[in-house]
Design a protein around this motif. Structure first.
Motif, PDB file in Angstrom:
ATOM      1  N   GLY A 160      23.288  64.925 -16.168  1.00 50.36           N
ATOM      2  CA  GLY A 160      24.104  64.825 -17.369  1.00 50.36           C
ATOM      3  C   GLY A 160      25.093  63.689 -17.252  1.00 50.36           C
ATOM      4  N   SER A 161      26.174  63.788 -18.010  1.00 47.30           N
ATOM      5  CA  SER A 161      27.162  62.710 -17.982  1.00 47.30           C
ATOM      6  C   SER A 161      28.567  63.249 -18.222  1.00 47.30           C
ATOM      7  CB  SER A 161      26.823  61.637 -19.016  1.00 47.30           C
ATOM      8  OG  SER A 161      26.795  62.196 -20.307  1.00 47.30           O
ATOM      9  N   ILE A 162      29.534  62.443 -17.810  1.00 52.01           N
ATOM     10  CA  ILE A 162      30.939  62.727 -18.029  1.00 52.01           C
ATOM     11  C   ILE A 162      31.529  61.520 -18.749  1.00 52.01           C
ATOM     12  CG2 ILE A 162      33.179  63.114 -16.940  1.00 52.01           C
ATOM     13  CD1 ILE A 162      31.692  64.386 -14.593  1.00 52.01           C
ATOM     14  N   VAL A 194      32.017  66.714 -20.936  1.00 49.54           N
ATOM     15  CA  VAL A 194      30.906  66.872 -19.997  1.00 49.54           C
ATOM     16  C   VAL A 194      29.662  67.231 -20.800  1.00 49.54           C
ATOM     17  CG1 VAL A 194      30.029  68.156 -18.010  1.00 49.54           C
ATOM     18  CG2 VAL A 194      32.486  67.682 -18.202  1.00 49.54           C
ATOM     19  N   TYR A 195      28.579  66.491 -20.554  1.00 49.95           N
ATOM     20  CA  TYR A 195      27.311  66.709 -21.245  1.00 49.95           C
ATOM     21  C   TYR A 195      26.230  67.050 -20.234  1.00 49.95           C
ATOM     22  CZ  TYR A 195      29.675  64.377 -25.108  1.00 49.95           C
ATOM     23  OH  TYR A 195      30.565  64.040 -26.090  1.00 49.95           O
ATOM     24  N   ASP A 196      25.277  67.913 -20.638  1.00 50.33           N
ATOM     25  CA  ASP A 196      24.157  68.238 -19.759  1.00 50.33           C
ATOM     26  C   ASP A 196      23.064  67.176 -19.893  1.00 50.33           C
ATOM     27  OD1 ASP A 196      22.763  68.834 -22.120  1.00 50.33           O
ATOM     28  OD2 ASP A 196      22.825  71.007 -21.813  1.00 50.33           O
ATOM     29  N   ALA A 197      21.962  67.384 -19.218  1.00 54.65           N
ATOM     30  CA  ALA A 197      20.878  66.395 -19.189  1.00 54.65           C
ATOM     31  C   ALA A 197      20.260  66.155 -20.568  1.00 54.65           C
ATOM     32  CB  ALA A 197      19.804  66.827 -18.195  1.00 54.65           C
ATOM     33  N   GLU A 198      20.399  67.118 -21.479  1.00 56.85           N
ATOM     34  CA  GLU A 198      19.857  66.968 -22.835  1.00 56.85           C
ATOM     35  C   GLU A 198      20.911  66.469 -23.823  1.00 56.85           C
ATOM     36  OE1 GLU A 198      19.101  70.053 -21.106  1.00 56.85           O
ATOM     37  OE2 GLU A 198      17.358  68.921 -20.415  1.00 56.85           O
ATOM     38  N   ALA A 199      22.043  65.993 -23.320  1.00 55.15           N
ATOM     39  CA  ALA A 199      23.146  65.445 -24.115  1.00 55.15           C
ATOM     40  C   ALA A 199      23.867  66.491 -24.957  1.00 55.15           C
ATOM     41  CB  ALA A 199      22.674  64.283 -24.980  1.00 55.15           C
ATOM     42  N   ASN A 200      23.790  67.762 -24.535  1.00 52.23           N
ATOM     43  CA  ASN A 200      24.548  68.822 -25.193  1.00 52.23           C
ATOM     44  C   ASN A 200      25.941  68.894 -24.585  1.00 52.23           C
ATOM     45  OD1 ASN A 200      22.334  69.865 -26.825  1.00 52.23           O
ATOM     46  ND2 ASN A 200      21.484  70.602 -24.899  1.00 52.23           N
ATOM     47  N   LEU A 201      26.962  69.013 -25.415  1.00 53.40           N
ATOM     48  CA  LEU A 201      28.330  69.132 -24.935  1.00 53.40           C
ATOM     49  C   LEU A 201      28.498  70.465 -24.216  1.00 53.40           C
ATOM     50  CD1 LEU A 201      31.204  67.915 -24.886  1.00 53.40           C
ATOM     51  CD2 LEU A 201      31.632  69.139 -27.033  1.00 53.40           C
ATOM     52  N   VAL A 202      28.932  70.411 -22.951  1.00 54.94           N
ATOM     53  CA  VAL A 202      29.100  71.606 -22.121  1.00 54.94           C
ATOM     54  C   VAL A 202      30.566  72.012 -22.047  1.00 54.94           C
ATOM     55  CG1 VAL A 202      28.812  72.541 -19.799  1.00 54.94           C
ATOM     56  CG2 VAL A 202      27.060  71.039 -20.751  1.00 54.94           C
ATOM     57  N   ALA A 203      31.447  71.032 -21.903  1.00 52.63           N
ATOM     58  CA  ALA A 203      32.879  71.311 -21.790  1.00 52.63           C
ATOM     59  C   ALA A 203      33.658  70.099 -22.275  1.00 52.63           C
ATOM     60  CB  ALA A 203      33.251  71.627 -20.347  1.00 52.63           C
ATOM     61  N   GLN A 204      34.882  70.384 -22.738  1.00 52.99           N
ATOM     62  CA  GLN A 204      35.736  69.294 -23.200  1.00 52.99           C
ATOM     63  C   GLN A 204      37.195  69.706 -23.042  1.00 52.99           C
ATOM     64  OE1 GLN A 204      35.788  68.149 -27.505  1.00 52.99           O
ATOM     65  NE2 GLN A 204      34.928  66.249 -26.687  1.00 52.99           N
ATOM     66  N   GLU A 205      38.004  68.755 -22.597  1.00 50.06           N
ATOM     67  CA  GLU A 205      39.437  68.998 -22.458  1.00 50.06           C
ATOM     68  C   GLU A 205      40.183  67.786 -22.972  1.00 50.06           C
ATOM     69  OE1 GLU A 205      42.670  69.409 -18.897  1.00 50.06           O
ATOM     70  OE2 GLU A 205      40.811  70.536 -18.690  1.00 50.06           O
ATOM     71  N   VAL A 261      32.259  56.088 -18.592  1.00 46.65           N
ATOM     72  CA  VAL A 261      31.118  56.994 -18.671  1.00 46.65           C
ATOM     73  C   VAL A 261      30.391  56.974 -17.335  1.00 46.65           C
ATOM     74  CG1 VAL A 261      28.940  57.502 -19.834  1.00 46.65           C
ATOM     75  CG2 VAL A 261      30.845  56.523 -21.134  1.00 46.65           C
ATOM     76  N   ALA A 262      30.165  58.167 -16.793  1.00 49.01           N
ATOM     77  CA  ALA A 262      29.369  58.323 -15.570  1.00 49.01           C
ATOM     78  C   ALA A 262      28.153  59.162 -15.942  1.00 49.01           C
ATOM     79  CB  ALA A 262      30.181  58.996 -14.478  1.00 49.01           C
ATOM     80  N   SER A 263      26.944  58.606 -15.721  1.00 48.96           N
ATOM     81  CA  SER A 263      25.708  59.288 -16.099  1.00 48.96           C
ATOM     82  C   SER A 263      24.770  59.406 -14.917  1.00 48.96           C
ATOM     83  CB  SER A 263      24.981  58.520 -17.209  1.00 48.96           C
ATOM     84  OG  SER A 263      25.772  58.449 -18.355  1.00 48.96           O
ATOM     85  N   GLY A 264      24.099  60.541 -14.860  1.00 42.58           N
ATOM     86  CA  GLY A 264      23.102  60.783 -13.832  1.00 42.58           C
ATOM     87  C   GLY A 264      22.039  61.703 -14.394  1.00 42.58           C
ATOM     88  N   ASP A 276      18.574  60.392  -7.874  1.00 42.44           N
ATOM     89  CA  ASP A 276      19.962  60.795  -7.676  1.00 42.44           C
ATOM     90  C   ASP A 276      20.960  59.706  -8.073  1.00 42.44           C
ATOM     91  OD1 ASP A 276      19.042  63.186  -6.683  1.00 42.44           O
ATOM     92  OD2 ASP A 276      19.118  62.528  -4.594  1.00 42.44           O
ATOM     93  N   ASP A 277      20.477  58.599  -8.630  1.00 39.51           N
ATOM     94  CA  ASP A 277      21.362  57.489  -8.984  1.00 39.51           C
ATOM     95  C   ASP A 277      22.332  57.882 -10.091  1.00 39.51           C
ATOM     96  OD1 ASP A 277      20.163  55.873  -7.149  1.00 39.51           O
ATOM     97  OD2 ASP A 277      18.991  54.711  -8.598  1.00 39.51           O
ATOM     98  N   ILE A 278      23.547  57.426  -9.944  1.00 36.98           N
ATOM     99  CA  ILE A 278      24.583  57.634 -10.952  1.00 36.98           C
ATOM    100  C   ILE A 278      25.026  56.265 -11.450  1.00 36.98           C
ATOM    101  CG2 ILE A 278      26.926  58.457 -11.370  1.00 36.98           C
ATOM    102  CD1 ILE A 278      26.435  60.595  -9.256  1.00 36.98           C
ATOM    103  N   GLU A 279      25.055  56.114 -12.755  1.00 33.88           N
ATOM    104  CA  GLU A 279      25.514  54.871 -13.361  1.00 33.88           C
ATOM    105  C   GLU A 279      26.909  55.085 -13.926  1.00 33.88           C
ATOM    106  OE1 GLU A 279      22.871  52.793 -16.015  1.00 33.88           O
ATOM    107  OE2 GLU A 279      21.154  53.826 -15.148  1.00 33.88           O
ATOM    108  N   ILE A 280      27.776  54.105 -13.710  1.00 32.83           N
ATOM    109  CA  ILE A 280      29.148  54.183 -14.220  1.00 32.83           C
ATOM    110  C   ILE A 280      29.432  52.925 -15.025  1.00 32.83           C
ATOM    111  CG2 ILE A 280      31.588  54.296 -13.600  1.00 32.83           C
ATOM    112  CD1 ILE A 280      30.745  55.794 -11.076  1.00 32.83           C
ATOM    113  N   GLY A 281      29.974  53.123 -16.204  1.00 33.55           N
ATOM    114  CA  GLY A 281      30.326  51.994 -17.060  1.00 33.55           C
ATOM    115  C   GLY A 281      31.713  52.180 -17.637  1.00 33.55           C
ATOM    116  N   GLU A 282      32.364  51.059 -17.950  1.00 32.89           N
ATOM    117  CA  GLU A 282      33.704  51.115 -18.528  1.00 32.89           C
ATOM    118  C   GLU A 282      33.815  50.079 -19.632  1.00 32.89           C
ATOM    119  OE1 GLU A 282      38.337  51.379 -17.118  1.00 32.89           O
ATOM    120  OE2 GLU A 282      36.991  50.179 -15.895  1.00 32.89           O
ATOM    121  N   ASP A 283      34.508  50.468 -20.705  1.00 32.22           N
ATOM    122  CA  ASP A 283      34.761  49.565 -21.819  1.00 32.22           C
ATOM    123  C   ASP A 283      36.229  49.712 -22.203  1.00 32.22           C
ATOM    124  OD1 ASP A 283      34.114  47.749 -23.937  1.00 32.22           O
ATOM    125  OD2 ASP A 283      34.146  49.447 -25.311  1.00 32.22           O
TER     126      ASP A 283
END
Length: 89
Positions: free
Chosen positions: A40-42, A65-76, A34-37, A4-11
């Motif tokens: 998927g990731s945001i 927003v990307y799912d676990a397979e890195a497919n784009l699910v939504a974008q705004e 980027v927040a990944s778990g 359940d770990d979520i990694e967050i990074g900023e550049d």
């Protein structure tokens, strides 16, 4: 619980804009978060354009927003332009 770990990074990148004489006339700030778990990731990218005094001229924010397979699910995307706030004479 490690599943359940979520990694967050900023550049953050800041580029100074110069005129032909080499004087600073503004800046472009690119902030990527980027927040990944496991699910998927945001990705939230914000690009700000500033004038020489540091006033915001334009902001472009894109959230993806990307799912676990890195497919784009939504974008705004939201683009905000600053209004001229100069006092009238």
């Amino acid at each position: 619980m490690a599943d359940d770990d979520i990694e967050i990074g900023e550049d953050i990148e800041v580029d100074i804009v110069l005129d032909a004489d080499g004087n600073p006339i503004g800046a472009v700030v690119d902030d990527l978060v980027v927040a990944s778990g496991p699910q998927g990731s945001i990705v939230d990218e914000t690009i700000d354009v500033l004038d020489a005094e540091g006033n915001l001229l334009l902001e472009d924010e894109k959230v993806s927003v990307y799912d676990a397979e890195a497919n784009l699910v939504a974008q705004e995307e939201t683009i905000t332009l600053a209004l001229d706030s100069a006092d009238e004479a």
